[in-house]
Design a protein around this motif. Structure first.
Motif, PDB file in Angstrom:
ATOM      1  N   VAL A   1      -4.160  -5.767  -9.125  1.00 34.12           N
ATOM      2  CA  VAL A   1      -4.938  -6.872  -9.671  1.00 34.12           C
ATOM      3  C   VAL A   1      -5.598  -6.532 -11.000  1.00 34.12           C
ATOM      4  CG1 VAL A   1      -7.120  -6.428  -8.500  1.00 34.12           C
ATOM      5  CG2 VAL A   1      -6.389  -8.792  -8.949  1.00 34.12           C
TER       6      VAL A   1
ATOM      7  N   SER B   1      -0.408  -7.542  -9.411  1.00 33.66           N
ATOM      8  CA  SER B   1      -0.340  -6.370  -8.551  1.00 33.66           C
ATOM      9  C   SER B   1      -0.001  -5.155  -9.407  1.00 33.66           C
ATOM     10  CB  SER B   1       0.729  -6.571  -7.482  1.00 33.66           C
ATOM     11  OG  SER B   1       0.800  -5.457  -6.640  1.00 33.66           O
TER      12      SER B   1
ATOM     13  N   GLU C   1      -4.630 -10.222  -4.648  1.00 34.04           N
ATOM     14  CA  GLU C   1      -3.710 -10.137  -5.781  1.00 34.04           C
ATOM     15  C   GLU C   1      -3.357 -11.517  -6.335  1.00 34.04           C
ATOM     16  OE1 GLU C   1      -1.557  -5.912  -4.756  1.00 34.04           O
ATOM     17  OE2 GLU C   1      -0.464  -7.754  -4.363  1.00 34.04           O
TER      18      GLU C   1
ATOM     19  N   GLU D   1      -6.961   0.173  -5.725  1.00 35.62           N
ATOM     20  CA  GLU D   1      -6.802  -1.114  -5.053  1.00 35.62           C
ATOM     21  C   GLU D   1      -8.159  -1.641  -4.599  1.00 35.62           C
ATOM     22  OE1 GLU D   1      -4.736  -2.565  -0.972  1.00 35.62           O
ATOM     23  OE2 GLU D   1      -3.605  -1.179  -2.230  1.00 35.62           O
TER      24      GLU D   1
END
Length: 148
Positions: free
Chosen positions: A107, A105, A52, A3
């Motif tokens: 990304v 999501s 995102e 992330e």
């Protein structure tokens, strides 16, 4: 890759991806990624508060010169938006823009769809331009005044 915690990390990932694909991305003064595709200049805007969410923009591709032309721009933009997957075409002041906006999501999922999204923008712009020419021809046939 994991992330992303900062806009800068995401921008760097996208710049590296575009470079690997043969493009020459750069950052503009606002920190957006800019690259050229088939003669057009495209921007990738990242929302710092929502990493995102990604917006790909093809800005100011058609100038609006009159009130009648603005009416036709709205009609052609609606036509192009309705007939092109994920792309939106709309007037902004005296210019016409096209965008693709999406949530990714995680990304990293943008990579497989980024270039397809750019092609969708190009398709929407082509559809818009073709419809604008049809509307201009219809206006000329009905003897409406329409600037060339």
């Amino acid at each position: 890759m994991g992330e992303f915690t900062a806009k800068e990390e995401l921008i760097e990932m996208l710049r590296e991806f575009l470079t690997e694909e043969g493009y020459v991305p750069r950052l503009d003064d606002d920190g957006d990624i800019v690259f050229k595709y088939e003669g057009g200049k495209y921007y990738i805007w990242i929302d710092e508060d929502d990493l995102e969410f990604v917006k790909i923009i093809y800005p100011a591709f058609w100038s609006i010169e009159s009130d009648q032309e603005r009416t036709h721009v709205v009609q052609a933009a609606t036509f192009a938006t309705r007939n092109t997957k994920v792309a939106k075409v709309f007037p902004v002041r005296d210019e016409t823009y096209a965008t693709v906006e999406m949530f990714c999501s995680p990304v990293e999922n943008i990579k497989p769809v980024l270039l397809r999204s750019v092609r969708a923008l190009r398709t929407a712009v082509t559809s818009f331009r073709e419809r604008m020419l049809e509307l201009r021809d219809e206006a000329l046939e009905s003897e409406d005044e329409y600037p060339a």
